[in-house]
Write a protein that holds these residues in place. Structure first.
Motif, short mmCIF file in Angstrom:
data_model
loop_
_atom_site.label_atom_id
_atom_site.label_comp_id
_atom_site.label_asym_id
_atom_site.label_seq_id
_atom_site.Cartn_x
_atom_site.Cartn_y
_atom_site.Cartn_z
N ASP A 73 0.82 -1.22 0.00
CA ASP A 73 0.00 0.00 0.00
C ASP A 73 0.84 1.27 0.00
O ASP A 73 0.30 2.38 -0.11
CB ASP A 73 -0.94 0.01 1.21
N GLY A 74 2.17 1.14 0.12
CA GLY A 74 3.06 2.30 0.06
C GLY A 74 3.08 3.16 1.31
O GLY A 74 3.69 4.23 1.33
N VAL A 75 2.44 2.72 2.38
CA VAL A 75 2.33 3.52 3.61
C VAL A 75 3.47 3.15 4.56
O VAL A 75 3.75 1.98 4.79
CB VAL A 75 0.98 3.29 4.29
N THR A 76 4.12 4.17 5.13
CA THR A 76 5.17 3.97 6.13
C THR A 76 4.73 4.52 7.47
O THR A 76 3.75 5.27 7.57
CB THR A 76 6.48 4.66 5.71
N VAL A 77 5.47 4.16 8.52
CA VAL A 77 5.18 4.67 9.86
C VAL A 77 5.31 6.19 9.88
O VAL A 77 4.47 6.89 10.47
CB VAL A 77 6.14 4.04 10.89
N ARG A 78 6.33 6.72 9.22
CA ARG A 78 6.55 8.16 9.23
C ARG A 78 5.35 8.92 8.64
O ARG A 78 4.94 9.96 9.17
CB ARG A 78 7.81 8.50 8.44
N GLN A 79 4.78 8.39 7.58
CA GLN A 79 3.62 9.05 6.97
C GLN A 79 2.43 9.10 7.92
O GLN A 79 1.73 10.12 8.01
CB GLN A 79 3.23 8.32 5.68
N GLY A 100 -15.00 -8.17 11.90
CA GLY A 100 -14.70 -9.32 11.05
C GLY A 100 -14.35 -8.99 9.62
O GLY A 100 -14.24 -9.90 8.79
N THR A 101 -14.13 -7.70 9.30
CA THR A 101 -13.82 -7.33 7.92
C THR A 101 -12.32 -7.24 7.66
O THR A 101 -11.91 -7.02 6.52
CB THR A 101 -14.46 -5.96 7.58
N TYR A 102 -11.51 -7.42 8.68
CA TYR A 102 -10.06 -7.33 8.48
C TYR A 102 -9.57 -8.50 7.63
O TYR A 102 -9.91 -9.66 7.89
CB TYR A 102 -9.33 -7.32 9.82
N ARG A 103 -8.77 -8.19 6.63
CA ARG A 103 -8.13 -9.20 5.80
C ARG A 103 -6.68 -8.81 5.58
O ARG A 103 -6.40 -7.69 5.13
CB ARG A 103 -8.82 -9.32 4.43
N PRO A 104 -5.73 -9.69 5.91
CA PRO A 104 -4.32 -9.35 5.67
C PRO A 104 -4.05 -9.12 4.19
O PRO A 104 -4.62 -9.80 3.33
CB PRO A 104 -3.57 -10.60 6.17
N SER A 105 -3.19 -8.16 3.90
CA SER A 105 -2.80 -7.89 2.52
C SER A 105 -1.64 -8.80 2.12
O SER A 105 -0.88 -9.24 2.99
CB SER A 105 -2.37 -6.43 2.37
N LEU A 122 12.56 -11.64 0.46
CA LEU A 122 12.17 -11.02 1.72
C LEU A 122 10.77 -10.45 1.55
O LEU A 122 10.51 -9.71 0.59
CB LEU A 122 13.15 -9.92 2.12
N GLY A 123 9.89 -10.78 2.46
CA GLY A 123 8.52 -10.27 2.40
C GLY A 123 8.36 -9.05 3.29
O GLY A 123 8.85 -9.02 4.42
N ILE A 124 7.67 -8.04 2.80
CA ILE A 124 7.43 -6.82 3.56
C ILE A 124 5.92 -6.63 3.71
O ILE A 124 5.24 -6.23 2.76
CB ILE A 124 8.05 -5.59 2.87
N PRO A 125 5.36 -6.91 4.89
CA PRO A 125 3.93 -6.70 5.11
C PRO A 125 3.60 -5.21 5.21
O PRO A 125 4.49 -4.38 5.42
CB PRO A 125 3.65 -7.42 6.43
N VAL A 221 1.69 -13.47 -1.73
CA VAL A 221 2.83 -12.59 -1.99
C VAL A 221 2.58 -11.79 -3.26
O VAL A 221 2.05 -12.31 -4.24
CB VAL A 221 4.13 -13.43 -2.16
N MET A 222 2.95 -10.51 -3.23
CA MET A 222 2.88 -9.66 -4.41
C MET A 222 4.30 -9.43 -4.93
O MET A 222 5.11 -8.79 -4.28
CB MET A 222 2.22 -8.32 -4.09
#
Length: 486
Positions: A73-79, A100-105, A122-125, A221-222
């Motif tokens: 999703d391109g989102v970082t902690v800093r943002q 119950g709508t949460y789904r892991p990306s 290396l996977g980056i969630p 995995v994407m």
């Protein structure tokens, strides 16, 4: 609004109070798990999505080095922090979990170069998934820590690689010198999902928690080629929860090999082990760090062969197998490499007495030399101070890890090697002759100065104190023990 205030630096006391509440909850569940080894825990999902757990999980994720990287999703902690929406972000996670709508990306896959031209995926969630995984880990870990055996050291609180090395050293000096030096082929990619879920269900009866674990296992995995759906094996790539899930599954191996050491077993007492030796039978012990393990025996080579076959059967039940090229049975007099160290049963120079000695492994030493080479290319235009700073960081971390080995000669050579690399680079950069190098580094009395630049001095590996790392065994305390947590 309240949560926004809690994550600001001007409200540390509130964060400490919340962290304390979470810690007390973890201690409580760990105590229950220790008291009743057959207890199954329900009603845990409300803890995973509780604001306190999510806030502590956020703090952990935000402090981690990976906070600067983004998932698909391109989102970082800093943002998230800069937007001032941390409270809203965590409230949104809690809401999706609760309804119950949460789904892991899917995790974003990147390839990390390895020596020999190979690469490691290396996977980056996403940040959202990292927070949920951390919250889930904080709920599950205190429960399963009650079941893990002390022979397991990888990715467990208050345990480190040096403890595993110390245990090998401890038992090697007591006669356990035939070793199965094992390597599992693609461990984290091939652990059977059904095995993991079955092991989770032995302790967790909350169906929502089990479903959440399954959702992370199936997230996929994407990659550059598009979405790859997860199969029936493998832990979440790069996920915070992955090491815990792997330990939950691989604890089956620990329990199988260490069954004779359980109360009432033939090897559970010192006399029981001595009696076996008197009857010509061997004792054995496994030392495991994540997917790396050795099985040691004070019996014969045939005992090691039998243990290899037993381990092979157990691993097959997990969907795993040995890497035949890297798995071997050897006597410790030939030496083994484990976690970067080289352990060998050999005579001491001068006295002729035999000891188990711990050295720095050849691959580890070659790796640090290559790191120094990469930081000091001959034609680099970078400022000297900047290069010294990076070299110092590499040397400090490497020497701190290996300071418990017989490392004096290696550290001395590393000082010489680093000095030569920097001098050769400066000669190339400034077109200096050796006479000019002497003007730069020699004092009037003929001694050599330490290489330095404004604000920084080259680190000297020989100044690192080398000492023995003592075996702690069952004395390693759990962070969830109420005595140690205060």
């Amino acid at each position: 609004m309240t949560q926004d205030a809690l994550v600001n630096s001007d409200a540390p006391s509130a964060m400490v109070i919340i962290a304390g509440r979470v810690a007390r909850t973890q201690v409580k569940y760990h105590r229950w798990a220790m008291t009743d080894r057959m207890m199954r825990f329900g009603d845990l999902f409300n803890l995973v999505c509780h604001p306190n757990h999510l806030l502590v999980a956020w703090e952990h994720v935000a402090r981690n080095k990976g906070a600067r990287t983004a998932g698909i999703d391109g989102v970082t902690v800093r943002q998230i922090v800069r937007s001032g929406q941390v409270g809203a972000f965590l409230a949104g996670i809690a809401a999706t979990l609760d309804d119950g709508t949460y789904r892991p990306s899917p995790v974003r896959r990147v390839l990390i170069p390895k020596p020999g031209g190979k690469s490691r995926p290396l996977g980056i969630p996403t940040i959202t998934d990292r927070v949920v995984q951390q919250s889930l880990r904080m709920v599950l870990e205190p429960i399963f820590e009650a079941d893990f055996l002390p022979v397991s050291y990888g990715f467990r609180p208050r345990r480190r690689a040096h403890d595993a090395i110390a245990e090998i050293h401890y038992y090697a000096t007591r006669g356990y010198r035939w070793v199965l030096d094992a390597d599992i082929e693609g461990c984290f990619d091939n652990i059977d999902h059904q095995v993991i879920l079955a092991r989770v269900r032995t302790r967790i009866s909350d169906k929502k928690v089990v479903a959440l674990v399954r959702a992370f296992l199936k997230a996929g995995v994407m990659s550059d080629l598009g979405l790859e759906r997860a199969g029936e094996a493998g832990t979440p790539q790069g996920g915070i929860i992955s090491p815990l899930l792997a330990n939950i599954a691989l604890s089956v191996l620990d329990e199988a090999i260490m069954a004779p050491w359980a109360p009432g077993g033939e090897q559970s007492t010192t006399w029981g082990r001595r009696r076996r030796v008197l009857h010509g039978l061997g004792n054995w012990r496994i030392v495991r760090y994540a997917d790396d393990f050795v099985i040691m025996t004070n019996g014969s080579q045939d005992d090691a062969v039998a243990l290899r076959e037993q381990a092979r059967v157990v691993l097959a039940g997990l969907g795993l197998r040995f890497s035949e090229a890297k798995t071997r049975i050897t006597h410790l007099s030939e030496g083994i490499d484990f976690l970067g160290f080289h352990l060998q049963w050999r005579p001491q120079r001068g006295s002729g007495k035999w000891y188990c000695m711990v050295f720095i492994g050849e691959k580890s030493f070659a790796k640090i030399k290559q790191t120094i080479r990469n930081l000091t290319p001959r034609r680099s235009p970078r400022p000297l101070a900047e290069v010294i700073t990076e070299v110092n960081a590499a040397l400090r971390g490497w020497t701190a890890y290996f300071r418990y080995a017989l490392a004096g000669r290696r550290f001395s050579f590393l000082r010489y090697f680093t000095w030569n690399r920097i001098v050769a680079w400066q000669r190339e950069q400034h077109r200096w002759s050796w006479t000019q190098v002497k003007r730069w580094l020699r004092r009037p009395d003929g001694s050599w100065r330490t290489i330095a630049a404004p604000g920084v001095v080259l680190f000297d590996p020989t100044r690192v104190g080398i000492r023995r790392y003592w075996y702690r065994g069952t004395r390693i305390t759990s962070p969830y023990d109420p005595i140690t947590t205060g």
